[in-house]
Design a protein around this motif. Sequence first.
Motif, PDB file in Angstrom:
ATOM      1  N   ASP A 163       0.816  -1.210   0.000  1.00 36.69           N
ATOM      2  CA  ASP A 163       0.000   0.000   0.000  1.00 36.69           C
ATOM      3  C   ASP A 163       0.853   1.265   0.000  1.00 36.69           C
ATOM      4  N   TRP A 164       2.126   1.136  -0.377  1.00 39.99           N
ATOM      5  CA  TRP A 164       3.085   2.227  -0.441  1.00 39.99           C
ATOM      6  C   TRP A 164       3.476   2.788   0.924  1.00 39.99           C
ATOM      7  N   THR A 165       3.275   2.012   1.977  1.00 44.02           N
ATOM      8  CA  THR A 165       3.773   2.434   3.281  1.00 44.02           C
ATOM      9  C   THR A 165       5.294   2.297   3.300  1.00 44.02           C
ATOM     10  N   PRO A 166       6.036   3.380   3.556  1.00 46.29           N
ATOM     11  CA  PRO A 166       7.509   3.304   3.486  1.00 46.29           C
ATOM     12  C   PRO A 166       8.115   2.813   4.799  1.00 46.29           C
ATOM     13  N   HIS A 167       9.241   2.129   4.684  1.00 43.92           N
ATOM     14  CA  HIS A 167      10.016   1.685   5.839  1.00 43.92           C
ATOM     15  C   HIS A 167      11.479   2.045   5.581  1.00 43.92           C
ATOM     16  N   LEU A 168      12.074   2.786   6.510  1.00 42.15           N
ATOM     17  CA  LEU A 168      13.450   3.251   6.358  1.00 42.15           C
ATOM     18  C   LEU A 168      14.345   2.539   7.352  1.00 42.15           C
ATOM     19  N   ILE A 169      15.487   2.097   6.874  1.00 35.45           N
ATOM     20  CA  ILE A 169      16.530   1.588   7.761  1.00 35.45           C
ATOM     21  C   ILE A 169      17.767   2.457   7.570  1.00 35.45           C
ATOM     22  N   ARG A 170      18.254   3.000   8.677  1.00 32.90           N
ATOM     23  CA  ARG A 170      19.522   3.722   8.648  1.00 32.90           C
ATOM     24  C   ARG A 170      20.598   2.802   9.215  1.00 32.90           C
ATOM     25  N   LEU A 171      21.641   2.577   8.457  1.00 31.66           N
ATOM     26  CA  LEU A 171      22.729   1.730   8.913  1.00 31.66           C
ATOM     27  C   LEU A 171      23.535   2.495   9.956  1.00 31.66           C
ATOM     28  N   ASP A 172      23.519   1.989  11.178  1.00 28.89           N
ATOM     29  CA  ASP A 172      24.066   2.710  12.323  1.00 28.89           C
ATOM     30  C   ASP A 172      25.286   1.967  12.872  1.00 28.89           C
ATOM     31  N   PRO A 173      26.508   2.395  12.526  1.00 30.31           N
ATOM     32  CA  PRO A 173      27.696   1.691  13.034  1.00 30.31           C
ATOM     33  C   PRO A 173      27.949   1.917  14.516  1.00 30.31           C
ATOM     34  N   THR A 174      27.304   2.939  15.124  1.00 37.25           N
ATOM     35  CA  THR A 174      27.534   3.188  16.546  1.00 37.25           C
ATOM     36  C   THR A 174      26.735   2.248  17.436  1.00 37.25           C
ATOM     37  N   SER A 175      25.839   1.458  16.850  1.00 37.22           N
ATOM     38  CA  SER A 175      25.026   0.545  17.649  1.00 37.22           C
ATOM     39  C   SER A 175      25.606  -0.865  17.701  1.00 37.22           C
ATOM     40  N   VAL A 176      26.722  -1.096  17.029  1.00 36.83           N
ATOM     41  CA  VAL A 176      27.351  -2.423  17.043  1.00 36.83           C
ATOM     42  C   VAL A 176      28.767  -2.298  17.589  1.00 36.83           C
ATOM     43  N   ARG A 177      29.254  -3.382  18.131  1.00 33.97           N
ATOM     44  CA  ARG A 177      30.600  -3.394  18.702  1.00 33.97           C
ATOM     45  C   ARG A 177      31.417  -4.512  18.080  1.00 33.97           C
ATOM     46  N   GLY A 178      32.717  -4.341  18.092  1.00 40.91           N
ATOM     47  CA  GLY A 178      33.622  -5.343  17.564  1.00 40.91           C
ATOM     48  C   GLY A 178      35.048  -4.954  17.875  1.00 40.91           C
ATOM     49  N   TRP A 179      35.955  -5.920  17.755  1.00 40.88           N
ATOM     50  CA  TRP A 179      37.359  -5.658  18.073  1.00 40.88           C
ATOM     51  C   TRP A 179      38.006  -4.739  17.051  1.00 40.88           C
ATOM     52  N   THR A 180      37.567  -4.828  15.798  1.00 42.23           N
ATOM     53  CA  THR A 180      38.155  -4.022  14.724  1.00 42.23           C
ATOM     54  C   THR A 180      37.053  -3.313  13.959  1.00 42.23           C
ATOM     55  N   GLU A 181      37.451  -2.325  13.163  1.00 42.77           N
ATOM     56  CA  GLU A 181      36.478  -1.640  12.316  1.00 42.77           C
ATOM     57  C   GLU A 181      35.858  -2.614  11.315  1.00 42.77           C
ATOM     58  N   GLU A 182      36.679  -3.514  10.783  1.00 45.77           N
ATOM     59  CA  GLU A 182      36.157  -4.489   9.836  1.00 45.77           C
ATOM     60  C   GLU A 182      35.143  -5.406  10.501  1.00 45.77           C
ATOM     61  N   GLY A 183      35.430  -5.821  11.747  1.00 47.82           N
ATOM     62  CA  GLY A 183      34.487  -6.663  12.470  1.00 47.82           C
ATOM     63  C   GLY A 183      33.176  -5.950  12.733  1.00 47.82           C
ATOM     64  N   ARG A 184      33.229  -4.659  13.054  1.00 48.82           N
ATOM     65  CA  ARG A 184      32.001  -3.896  13.275  1.00 48.82           C
ATOM     66  C   ARG A 184      31.217  -3.745  11.969  1.00 48.82           C
ATOM     67  N   HIS A 185      31.943  -3.574  10.865  1.00 52.07           N
ATOM     68  CA  HIS A 185      31.275  -3.441   9.575  1.00 52.07           C
ATOM     69  C   HIS A 185      30.539  -4.730   9.221  1.00 52.07           C
ATOM     70  N   ARG A 186      31.163  -5.871   9.442  1.00 56.94           N
ATOM     71  CA  ARG A 186      30.504  -7.145   9.147  1.00 56.94           C
ATOM     72  C   ARG A 186      29.301  -7.362  10.056  1.00 56.94           C
ATOM     73  N   ARG A 187      29.436  -6.995  11.310  1.00 59.69           N
ATOM     74  CA  ARG A 187      28.308  -7.149  12.223  1.00 59.69           C
ATOM     75  C   ARG A 187      27.166  -6.212  11.859  1.00 59.69           C
ATOM     76  N   LEU A 188      27.501  -5.014  11.385  1.00 64.01           N
ATOM     77  CA  LEU A 188      26.480  -4.086  10.910  1.00 64.01           C
ATOM     78  C   LEU A 188      25.681  -4.706   9.772  1.00 64.01           C
ATOM     79  N   ASN A 189      26.372  -5.299   8.808  1.00 62.09           N
ATOM     80  CA  ASN A 189      25.669  -5.943   7.698  1.00 62.09           C
ATOM     81  C   ASN A 189      24.818  -7.102   8.178  1.00 62.09           C
TER      82      ASN A 189
END
Length: 481
Positions: free
Chosen positions: A292-318
Motif C-alpha cells: 500500500d506504499w507504506t515506506p520503511h526506512l533503515i539507517r545503517l548505524d555503526p555506533t550501535s554495534v561493537r567489535g574488536w576491529t572496524e572491519e568486524g564492526r562493519h561485518r556485524r552491521l551488515n
Amino acid sequence: MTGDEFTLFGAPRRRQHRLLGWAMRLIGTFLSFFGALFFIAGFSRMRTIFSPLGTTDPLWYRVVTVGAIAFAAAVSLLGGRRLRRRGRRHSVPVLRTMADAKHSPYVLYLRPFTSDVMGATMPHAFSRFQRVGGSLVNTSTRTVEEQISRSFGSLARVIAVGQPDETLPLLGAARLYLPLNDWQPTVASLIDDARLVLLAAGTSEGTLWELRQCLRRRAPQTLLISIYTDESEYDAFREKAEAIFRQEADCLRRGSDADQCPPRLPAYPPLSNPQRVKWLPTPRGYIRFDTDWTPHLIRLDPTSVRGWTEEGRHRRLNREQLLPFMGTVLRELSAAEHAADQADAGRCMTVAELESALRAMRSNGATDETPISVLMSGTGRFLAIEDKRDTVAGSGGAQGGPEHTTEPIAQAGGRAPFAIELPLLYAEEILRERRANGTTDADTLQIDFSARGRLLGVRHHTGGDAPEKPSTLIDESGAGH
C-alpha cells in the motif's frame, strides 16, 4: 520488439580495449606486490636509523634511505591500485541498444550523476585513516558502485545510465549512454521492464522525474530508495518526494482504499551514539515500500554495534541490520512476481492445446525446420504460438485461440512478455519430453531462465499444485543461448 530497440546508443569518449585493461591490471598487481615489499623493507630499516651498530653510514644517509624506501612503497601501492582500477574500466559492459539492455532480467540503478563521485570511492574498514593513510593499508580496489552491483547481482544484472561526457565507464553497473535531449522515453521504458529499481535519493529534476515515473509504473515492492546523503539533504528530498506522492495520489491508490492518504517518508533516525562515530557506511540507508506504499526506512548505524576491529564492526552491521532488511525486500519482491505470474497463468495454453496447434502446422505443410514463434510471459510461461510463415504472409494470427493474446499480459520476473523462435521439431521434442515426465493434457509449460538470461530447463504446472523440478536443457556452466 519495438522498432527502436536496435537503435544505437552512444558510447564513452574513449574506446575500450580489453587487452590493454588486462595489461594495466597485471602491472598494477605487480606494483602493489613490490610496494608491499618496499613497505616491509622500509619498516625494517626504520629500526636501524638511530642504532649505529653494524653500520658506518651517517645518520642523514640512513634517514634518506628509509624515506626513499617509504616513498617508493607509497608510489607503488597507490599507483598499483590506480592501474588496477583503471584497467577494470576497460571491461565494463557498454549496452549499445535497447535489445542489449532487455535481453535478460535486470536491476535498474538510477542515481544523480553527482553521486558518481561517491560511487567511485573505495571505502574500507580502516576509516580512521580515510583521508591520509587509508589508501595505503587498503588492498581492495572495489568501488561503492561495484559493491552495490555485486549485492544486487544475485537478482539480475545491474544496469545504469552513464554520463555522456565520461572518458570510460565507471566501475559497477553495465552502462548505456543516452542523448541529453531525449533520454526520458528510454529511461521510462527501462523502468517498466526492470525486475527491481534502485533509486538514489536526490533533489535534482532528473531524479524527481524518475521517482514520479516509478510511482506511476512500478509495483511498490519493486522500488527501493538508497540514501547517500546526510540529514539536511535527506530532509530536502523527503519534502519534495512527499509533494510528488500527493500529486500522484490517484496512481498510488490503484487497487486499494480510495480514502487512503498519500504516504509520508520516515524521518532520518539519529545515531545511537553520535560520540562514537568513526565512519559511516555507503549507502547510509534504504527505504522500501509495502503493497500500500507504506515506506520503511533503515539507517545503517555503526555506533550501535561493537567489535574488536572496524572491519568486524562493519561485518556485524551488515549481519544485524542490512541483511534482515534486504531479506524482507526479497520476500516482498518474490510475492509481487508470484502474483503477476499467477495472473499470466490463466492465459497459458495447455499441453493439449500446444500439441493441437503443432499438429495443425504440420497439416499445413510445416517441416521440421519451420520456424515458430512462442509468446511467453515474463517468467517464461507458454501463452501462444504462431507459424512464422503465416506472419510473413500477413495473417499474424496466434495459434491456440484469441483468448491467449487479446488481454493485457502482466509483467513478471522482471521481464515483459517476449517471443522466442525455435524450429517446429524442437518444440515437438519439448512436448514429448514433458509427456515422458508425466505431463497431462491440462498442464501448462514454463521455461526457466537464470538471472543472466540463460536457459535452464522446462517444467510443467499442474492444476494448483507446485511445479515440478525443471529438467536441464542447457547447463548453467555452459555457454548459454
